[in-house]
Write an enzyme that holds these catalytic residues in place. Structure first.
Site, PDB file in Angstrom:
ATOM      1  N   HIS A  31      49.728  39.088  38.881  1.00 16.43           N
ATOM      2  CA  HIS A  31      48.993  37.981  38.246  1.00 16.43           C
ATOM      3  C   HIS A  31      47.936  37.486  39.238  1.00 16.43           C
ATOM      4  O   HIS A  31      48.262  37.047  40.337  1.00 16.43           O
ATOM      5  CB  HIS A  31      49.996  36.872  37.911  1.00 16.43           C
ATOM      6  CG  HIS A  31      49.411  35.670  37.237  1.00 16.43           C
ATOM      7  ND1 HIS A  31      49.285  35.555  35.876  1.00 16.43           N
ATOM      8  CD2 HIS A  31      48.938  34.508  37.748  1.00 16.43           C
ATOM      9  CE1 HIS A  31      48.763  34.378  35.574  1.00 16.43           C
ATOM     10  NE2 HIS A  31      48.538  33.723  36.695  1.00 16.43           N
ATOM     11  N   ASP A  33      45.177  34.836  40.150  1.00 14.95           N
ATOM     12  CA  ASP A  33      44.659  33.498  39.855  1.00 14.95           C
ATOM     13  C   ASP A  33      43.277  33.339  40.465  1.00 14.95           C
ATOM     14  O   ASP A  33      43.102  33.514  41.674  1.00 14.95           O
ATOM     15  CB  ASP A  33      45.596  32.436  40.452  1.00 14.95           C
ATOM     16  CG  ASP A  33      46.896  32.330  39.683  1.00 14.95           C
ATOM     17  OD1 ASP A  33      46.836  32.073  38.467  1.00 14.95           O
ATOM     18  OD2 ASP A  33      47.969  32.526  40.289  1.00 14.95           O
ATOM     19  N   GLY A 141      49.779  26.700  43.528  1.00 11.15           N
ATOM     20  CA  GLY A 141      51.129  27.224  43.370  1.00 11.15           C
ATOM     21  C   GLY A 141      52.166  26.234  43.876  1.00 11.15           C
ATOM     22  O   GLY A 141      51.826  25.183  44.430  1.00 11.15           O
ATOM     23  N   GLY A 142      53.427  26.546  43.660  1.00 12.93           N
ATOM     24  CA  GLY A 142      54.518  25.756  44.233  1.00 12.93           C
ATOM     25  C   GLY A 142      54.764  24.408  43.593  1.00 12.93           C
ATOM     26  O   GLY A 142      55.408  23.548  44.199  1.00 12.93           O
ATOM     27  N   ASP A 172      53.352  30.086  32.759  1.00 13.83           N
ATOM     28  CA  ASP A 172      52.871  30.163  34.139  1.00 13.83           C
ATOM     29  C   ASP A 172      53.030  28.828  34.859  1.00 13.83           C
ATOM     30  O   ASP A 172      52.438  27.833  34.458  1.00 13.83           O
ATOM     31  CB  ASP A 172      51.386  30.564  34.088  1.00 13.83           C
ATOM     32  CG  ASP A 172      50.764  30.750  35.461  1.00 13.83           C
ATOM     33  OD1 ASP A 172      51.499  30.756  36.454  1.00 13.83           O
ATOM     34  OD2 ASP A 172      49.531  30.904  35.511  1.00 13.83           O
ATOM     35  N   GLY A 173      53.817  28.849  35.940  1.00 19.77           N
ATOM     36  CA  GLY A 173      53.899  27.683  36.813  1.00 19.77           C
ATOM     37  C   GLY A 173      55.309  27.149  37.011  1.00 19.77           C
ATOM     38  O   GLY A 173      56.006  26.829  36.053  1.00 19.77           O
ATOM     39  N   SER A 193      55.475  31.381  43.826  1.00 18.05           N
ATOM     40  CA  SER A 193      56.107  31.022  45.099  1.00 18.05           C
ATOM     41  C   SER A 193      57.596  31.370  45.159  1.00 18.05           C
ATOM     42  O   SER A 193      58.099  31.707  46.238  1.00 18.05           O
ATOM     43  CB  SER A 193      55.874  29.555  45.422  1.00 18.05           C
ATOM     44  OG  SER A 193      56.094  28.769  44.294  1.00 18.05           O
TER      45      SER A 193
HETATM   46  C1  DX5 Z   1      48.685  27.711  38.953  1.00 21.07           C
HETATM   47  C2  DX5 Z   1      48.606  29.202  38.822  1.00 21.07           C
HETATM   48  C3  DX5 Z   1      49.937  29.881  38.792  1.00 21.07           C
HETATM   49  C4  DX5 Z   1      50.780  29.631  39.982  1.00 21.07           C
HETATM   50  C5  DX5 Z   1      52.119  30.295  39.884  1.00 21.07           C
HETATM   51  O1  DX5 Z   1      47.416  27.194  38.933  1.00 21.07           O
HETATM   52  O2  DX5 Z   1      47.919  29.556  37.657  1.00 21.07           O
HETATM   53  O3  DX5 Z   1      49.785  31.245  38.516  1.00 21.07           O
HETATM   54  O4  DX5 Z   1      50.167  30.000  41.159  1.00 21.07           O
HETATM   55  O5  DX5 Z   1      52.810  30.017  41.032  1.00 21.07           O
HETATM   56  P1  DX5 Z   1      54.155  29.187  41.095  1.00 21.07           P
HETATM   57  O6  DX5 Z   1      55.209  30.067  40.512  1.00 21.07           O
HETATM   58  O7  DX5 Z   1      54.305  28.940  42.539  1.00 21.07           O
HETATM   59  O8  DX5 Z   1      53.945  27.931  40.304  1.00 21.07           O
HETATM   60 ZN    ZN Z   2      48.114  31.648  36.940  1.00 25.01          ZN
END
Ligand code: DX5
Ligand code: ZN
Length: 229
Positions: A31, A33, A141-142, A172-173, A193
């Site tokens: 994925h 970003d 993220g996170g 997602d997230g 994360s």
């Molecule tokens: C948030 C992103 C996600 C995110 C996913 O803006 O689109 O893809 O990085 O990461 P985690 O699992 O850490 O939320």
């Molecule tokens: Zn994303």
């Protein structure tokens, strides 16, 4: 059907090393970003680095463009091994960008922010291959998974089923192994994360995939028991 896991490397501290490591796992997609500093506060430009690594990464890409004007990155990522390009439903000229993606023969997705009403997706339902439901505010993220997302997933799933659409659902997230247990209506689970922060990527990916697929297995077990199998 088994769930797919798409791994976000946004929170990686050593991108090159982690991408090579990810490529050797059972992850279904990488994925990607992309943030423009306008649609979201932060900015990154992963295209060039991924382009340079395209001879060593064989996984298909699931590209998430958090951009007000994704024109250039649609053209960029069309050059790579890309399965999905997803733009945000909140931006202008959504229809034109979806056409641009489709003209490349790439599957197109629409991402929807936690505060956006699902009716925003209505005009595009016949056109898109994927809906990416944001379970955190986009941009980093996170973060913690937003509880209300579960209701939103169910509502969108109902629309897909009632209109007999072939749209895949992705979330997602903030997804870890525990949250994954509650995502049985989702086709593609994006996790960053939780996986990148785990030394053993493969077991983290499997935990998410297995936990998200569990409920259905339980149902199957029950049915089998009833039939005396
Ligand atoms: C948030 C992103 C996600 C995110 C996913 O803006 O689109 O893809 O990085 O990461 P985690 O699992 O850490 O939320
Ligand atoms: Zn994303």
């Amino acid at each position: 059907m088994e769930k797919k896991v798409s791994v976000s490397f946004l929170s990686s501290k050593n991108e090159k090393k982690d991408l090579i490591k990810l490529n050797r796992t059972s992850a279904d997609y990488i994925h990607v970003d992309v943030m423009d500093g306008h649609f979201v506060r932060k900015r990154n430009k992963p295209f060039k680095r991924l382009y340079k690594m395209s001879n060593v990464i064989s996984k298909r890409l699931d590209v998430h463009l958090m951009e007000k004007k994704p024109y250039k990155n649609i053209n960029n990522f069309a050059l790579l091994n890309t399965e999905y390009i997803t733009i945000h439903v909140e931006i202008d000229k959504v229809d034109e960008y979806l056409d641009q993606i489709k003209d490349y023969g790439i599957k197109c997705g629409l991402a929807i922010n936690p505060d956006t009403d699902i009716s925003m997706l209505d005009p595009y339902l016949e056109k898109i291959d994927l809906i990416l439901i944001m379970s955190v505010k986009p941009g980093k993220g996170g973060q913690e998974f937003i509880e209300d997302t579960i209701k939103k997933i169910l509502k969108i799933k109902k629309v897909i089923v009632s209109k007999k659409l072939k749209i895949k659902l992705s979330v997602d997230g903030g997804i870890n192994d525990e949250i994954a247990k509650r995502l049985d209506f989702v086709d593609i689970i994006v996790s960053g994360s939780y996986i990148i922060g785990n030394d053993d990527f493969e077991s983290a990916i499997n935990a998410i995939r297995d936990n998200a697929s569990k409920k259905k297995e339980k149902k199957k077990d029950k049915e089998a028991n009833k039939k005396g199998e």
